[in-house]
Design a protein around this motif. Structure first.
Motif, PDB file in Angstrom:
ATOM      1  N   LEU A  93       0.428  -1.635  -0.323  1.00 46.40           N
ATOM      2  CA  LEU A  93      -0.091  -0.063   0.040  1.00 46.40           C
ATOM      3  C   LEU A  93       0.812   1.322   0.419  1.00 46.40           C
ATOM      4  CD1 LEU A  93      -3.112  -1.400   2.265  1.00 46.40           C
ATOM      5  CD2 LEU A  93      -2.966  -0.395   0.368  1.00 46.40           C
ATOM      6  N   SER A  94       0.321   2.176  -0.740  1.00 46.99           N
ATOM      7  CA  SER A  94       1.091   3.715  -0.407  1.00 46.99           C
ATOM      8  C   SER A  94      -0.007   3.860  -0.869  1.00 46.99           C
ATOM      9  CB  SER A  94       1.888   3.914  -2.376  1.00 46.99           C
ATOM     10  OG  SER A  94       0.882   3.582  -3.355  1.00 46.99           O
ATOM     11  N   ILE A  95       0.703   5.968  -0.520  1.00 40.91           N
ATOM     12  CA  ILE A  95      -0.347   6.889  -0.519  1.00 40.91           C
ATOM     13  C   ILE A  95      -1.031   7.410  -1.896  1.00 40.91           C
ATOM     14  CG2 ILE A  95       1.215   8.751  -1.258  1.00 40.91           C
ATOM     15  CD1 ILE A  95      -1.889   8.876   1.280  1.00 40.91           C
ATOM     16  N   ASN A  96      -1.032   6.431  -3.685  1.00 38.96           N
ATOM     17  CA  ASN A  96      -1.866   6.018  -4.345  1.00 38.96           C
ATOM     18  C   ASN A  96      -3.249   5.336  -4.311  1.00 38.96           C
ATOM     19  OD1 ASN A  96      -0.438   7.702  -5.895  1.00 38.96           O
ATOM     20  ND2 ASN A  96       1.003   6.548  -6.572  1.00 38.96           N
ATOM     21  N   ASP A  97      -2.616   4.130  -3.388  1.00 38.26           N
ATOM     22  CA  ASP A  97      -4.201   3.661  -2.788  1.00 38.26           C
ATOM     23  C   ASP A  97      -4.882   4.221  -2.298  1.00 38.26           C
ATOM     24  OD1 ASP A  97      -2.561   0.981  -4.638  1.00 38.26           O
ATOM     25  OD2 ASP A  97      -1.518   1.333  -2.789  1.00 38.26           O
ATOM     26  N   VAL A  98      -4.198   4.250  -1.563  1.00 39.30           N
ATOM     27  CA  VAL A  98      -5.392   6.039  -0.059  1.00 39.30           C
ATOM     28  C   VAL A  98      -6.249   6.835  -1.140  1.00 39.30           C
ATOM     29  CG1 VAL A  98      -5.627   7.197   1.386  1.00 39.30           C
ATOM     30  CG2 VAL A  98      -4.091   4.836   2.049  1.00 39.30           C
ATOM     31  N   ASN A  99      -5.558   7.817  -1.774  1.00 36.77           N
ATOM     32  CA  ASN A  99      -6.184   8.529  -2.401  1.00 36.77           C
ATOM     33  C   ASN A  99      -6.996   7.901  -3.910  1.00 36.77           C
ATOM     34  OD1 ASN A  99      -4.941   9.983  -1.690  1.00 36.77           O
ATOM     35  ND2 ASN A  99      -3.661  10.293  -2.954  1.00 36.77           N
ATOM     36  N   LEU A 100      -6.697   6.302  -4.457  1.00 30.99           N
ATOM     37  CA  LEU A 100      -8.118   5.979  -5.393  1.00 30.99           C
ATOM     38  C   LEU A 100      -9.123   5.614  -4.370  1.00 30.99           C
ATOM     39  CD1 LEU A 100      -7.877   6.091  -8.070  1.00 30.99           C
ATOM     40  CD2 LEU A 100      -7.277   3.287  -8.009  1.00 30.99           C
ATOM     41  N   ALA A 101      -8.593   5.284  -3.209  1.00 30.24           N
ATOM     42  CA  ALA A 101      -9.871   4.243  -2.400  1.00 30.24           C
ATOM     43  C   ALA A 101     -10.825   5.726  -2.149  1.00 30.24           C
ATOM     44  CB  ALA A 101      -9.951   4.072  -1.512  1.00 30.24           C
ATOM     45  N   GLU A 102     -10.335   6.971  -1.848  1.00 31.06           N
ATOM     46  CA  GLU A 102     -11.141   7.659  -1.834  1.00 31.06           C
ATOM     47  C   GLU A 102     -11.820   7.931  -3.086  1.00 31.06           C
ATOM     48  OE1 GLU A 102      -7.979  10.333   0.537  1.00 31.06           O
ATOM     49  OE2 GLU A 102      -8.137   9.584   2.157  1.00 31.06           O
ATOM     50  N   PHE A 103     -11.064   8.738  -3.799  1.00 32.29           N
ATOM     51  CA  PHE A 103     -11.640   9.023  -4.545  1.00 32.29           C
ATOM     52  C   PHE A 103     -13.043   8.048  -5.541  1.00 32.29           C
ATOM     53  CE2 PHE A 103     -12.759   8.610  -9.504  1.00 32.29           C
ATOM     54  CZ  PHE A 103     -12.833   9.866  -9.698  1.00 32.29           C
ATOM     55  N   ILE A 104     -12.747   6.550  -5.544  1.00 35.06           N
ATOM     56  CA  ILE A 104     -13.581   5.543  -5.640  1.00 35.06           C
ATOM     57  C   ILE A 104     -14.868   5.404  -4.466  1.00 35.06           C
ATOM     58  CG2 ILE A 104     -13.813   2.842  -5.671  1.00 35.06           C
ATOM     59  CD1 ILE A 104     -11.129   2.952  -6.993  1.00 35.06           C
ATOM     60  N   ASP A 105     -14.234   5.792  -3.608  1.00 34.67           N
ATOM     61  CA  ASP A 105     -15.842   5.960  -2.361  1.00 34.67           C
ATOM     62  C   ASP A 105     -16.660   7.034  -2.991  1.00 34.67           C
ATOM     63  OD1 ASP A 105     -15.172   3.407  -1.057  1.00 34.67           O
ATOM     64  OD2 ASP A 105     -14.472   5.040   0.120  1.00 34.67           O
ATOM     65  N   SER A 106     -15.538   8.070  -2.932  1.00 39.38           N
ATOM     66  CA  SER A 106     -16.718   9.799  -3.279  1.00 39.38           C
ATOM     67  C   SER A 106     -17.643   9.099  -4.925  1.00 39.38           C
ATOM     68  CB  SER A 106     -16.160  10.469  -3.251  1.00 39.38           C
ATOM     69  OG  SER A 106     -15.358  10.360  -5.052  1.00 39.38           O
ATOM     70  N   VAL A 107     -17.069   8.570  -5.942  1.00 41.29           N
ATOM     71  CA  VAL A 107     -17.978   8.612  -6.996  1.00 41.29           C
ATOM     72  C   VAL A 107     -18.849   7.314  -6.813  1.00 41.29           C
ATOM     73  CG1 VAL A 107     -17.646   6.971  -9.282  1.00 41.29           C
ATOM     74  CG2 VAL A 107     -16.264   8.502  -8.327  1.00 41.29           C
ATOM     75  N   TYR A 108     -19.124   6.082  -5.780  1.00 40.10           N
ATOM     76  CA  TYR A 108     -20.166   5.454  -5.505  1.00 40.10           C
ATOM     77  C   TYR A 108     -21.207   6.216  -4.661  1.00 40.10           C
ATOM     78  CZ  TYR A 108     -22.533   1.627  -4.210  1.00 40.10           C
ATOM     79  OH  TYR A 108     -23.739   0.792  -3.796  1.00 40.10           O
ATOM     80  N   ASP A 109     -20.407   7.193  -3.965  1.00 35.34           N
ATOM     81  CA  ASP A 109     -21.378   8.209  -2.918  1.00 35.34           C
ATOM     82  C   ASP A 109     -22.368   8.801  -3.514  1.00 35.34           C
ATOM     83  OD1 ASP A 109     -20.852   6.349  -1.127  1.00 35.34           O
ATOM     84  OD2 ASP A 109     -19.079   8.098   0.466  1.00 35.34           O
ATOM     85  N   SER A 110     -21.392   8.987  -4.482  1.00 38.12           N
ATOM     86  CA  SER A 110     -22.474  10.746  -5.198  1.00 38.12           C
ATOM     87  C   SER A 110     -23.149  10.018  -5.926  1.00 38.12           C
ATOM     88  CB  SER A 110     -21.350  11.942  -5.396  1.00 38.12           C
ATOM     89  OG  SER A 110     -20.278  11.217  -6.053  1.00 38.12           O
ATOM     90  N   ASN A 111     -22.695   8.796  -7.010  1.00 40.91           N
ATOM     91  CA  ASN A 111     -23.752   8.499  -7.837  1.00 40.91           C
ATOM     92  C   ASN A 111     -24.759   7.481  -7.647  1.00 40.91           C
ATOM     93  OD1 ASN A 111     -22.504  10.485 -10.315  1.00 40.91           O
ATOM     94  ND2 ASN A 111     -20.730  10.219  -9.351  1.00 40.91           N
ATOM     95  N   TYR A 112     -24.323   6.407  -7.256  1.00 37.87           N
ATOM     96  CA  TYR A 112     -24.621   5.135  -6.902  1.00 37.87           C
ATOM     97  C   TYR A 112     -25.386   4.463  -5.825  1.00 37.87           C
ATOM     98  CZ  TYR A 112     -21.932   4.753 -11.505  1.00 37.87           C
ATOM     99  OH  TYR A 112     -21.760   5.630 -12.774  1.00 37.87           O
ATOM    100  N   SER A 113     -24.675   5.138  -4.520  1.00 39.39           N
ATOM    101  CA  SER A 113     -25.338   4.474  -3.012  1.00 39.39           C
ATOM    102  C   SER A 113     -26.764   3.788  -2.438  1.00 39.39           C
ATOM    103  CB  SER A 113     -24.030   5.031  -2.414  1.00 39.39           C
ATOM    104  OG  SER A 113     -24.889   6.159  -1.807  1.00 39.39           O
ATOM    105  N   LYS A 114     -27.666   5.768  -3.368  1.00 43.11           N
ATOM    106  CA  LYS A 114     -28.483   5.088  -3.306  1.00 43.11           C
ATOM    107  C   LYS A 114     -30.076   4.507  -4.198  1.00 43.11           C
ATOM    108  CE  LYS A 114     -29.104   9.217  -1.049  1.00 43.11           C
ATOM    109  NZ  LYS A 114     -27.717   9.119  -0.604  1.00 43.11           N
ATOM    110  N   LYS A 115     -28.771   3.720  -5.497  1.00 47.33           N
ATOM    111  CA  LYS A 115     -29.549   2.961  -6.342  1.00 47.33           C
ATOM    112  C   LYS A 115     -30.059   1.650  -6.440  1.00 47.33           C
ATOM    113  CE  LYS A 115     -29.368   6.189 -10.066  1.00 47.33           C
ATOM    114  NZ  LYS A 115     -28.984   6.244 -11.923  1.00 47.33           N
ATOM    115  N   SER A 116     -28.856   1.147  -6.096  1.00 38.07           N
ATOM    116  CA  SER A 116     -29.220  -0.039  -5.407  1.00 38.07           C
ATOM    117  C   SER A 116     -29.268  -0.808  -4.675  1.00 38.07           C
ATOM    118  CB  SER A 116     -26.433  -0.691  -5.493  1.00 38.07           C
ATOM    119  OG  SER A 116     -26.073  -0.021  -4.782  1.00 38.07           O
TER     120      SER A 116
END
Length: 105
Positions: free
Chosen positions: A82-105
């Motif tokens: 694990l590097s900081i790149n993994d953390v940053n990408l995980a945070e981005f992935i969560d933000s995309v999911y939360d703002s676009n899909y979390s209420k649909k599934s």
């Protein structure tokens, strides 16, 4: 070359990701999370959004998609963990999911 996360960053950055549903893999230094969607189109749209960001960062996830699910694993191969790149990408992935899909599934 990426550097492995320090103990301090693992505590301050990885622990909150675990609280959000990411898990540390047992067999390697990596984060993993499964995302579910209402259908294949939403799953593929999600992956496309991540792909554009990953390409910008030159840091690409390992992922597996079947119909409405996407399993994502993050680890920095050049750091062998694990590097900081993994953390940053995980945070981005969560933000995309939360703002676009979390209420649909």
């Amino acid at each position: 070359m990426n550097k492995l996360l320090s103990i301090e960053l693992r505590t301050s950055k990885v622990v909150p990701l675990i609280d959000r549903g990411w898990t540390l893999m047992r067999d390697r230094d990596a984060l993993k999370k499964k995302f579910e969607f209402s259908d294949f189109v939403d799953a593929f749209s999600f992956m496309t959004k991540i792909a554009f960001k990953a390409e910008k960062l030159n840091h690409h996830p390992e992922w597996f998609n079947v119909y409405n699910t996407v399993d994502i694993t993050l680890s920095s191969h050049d750091a062998n963990g694990l590097s900081i790149n993994d953390v940053n990408l995980a945070e981005f992935i969560d933000s995309v999911y939360d703002s676009n899909y979390s209420k649909k599934s």
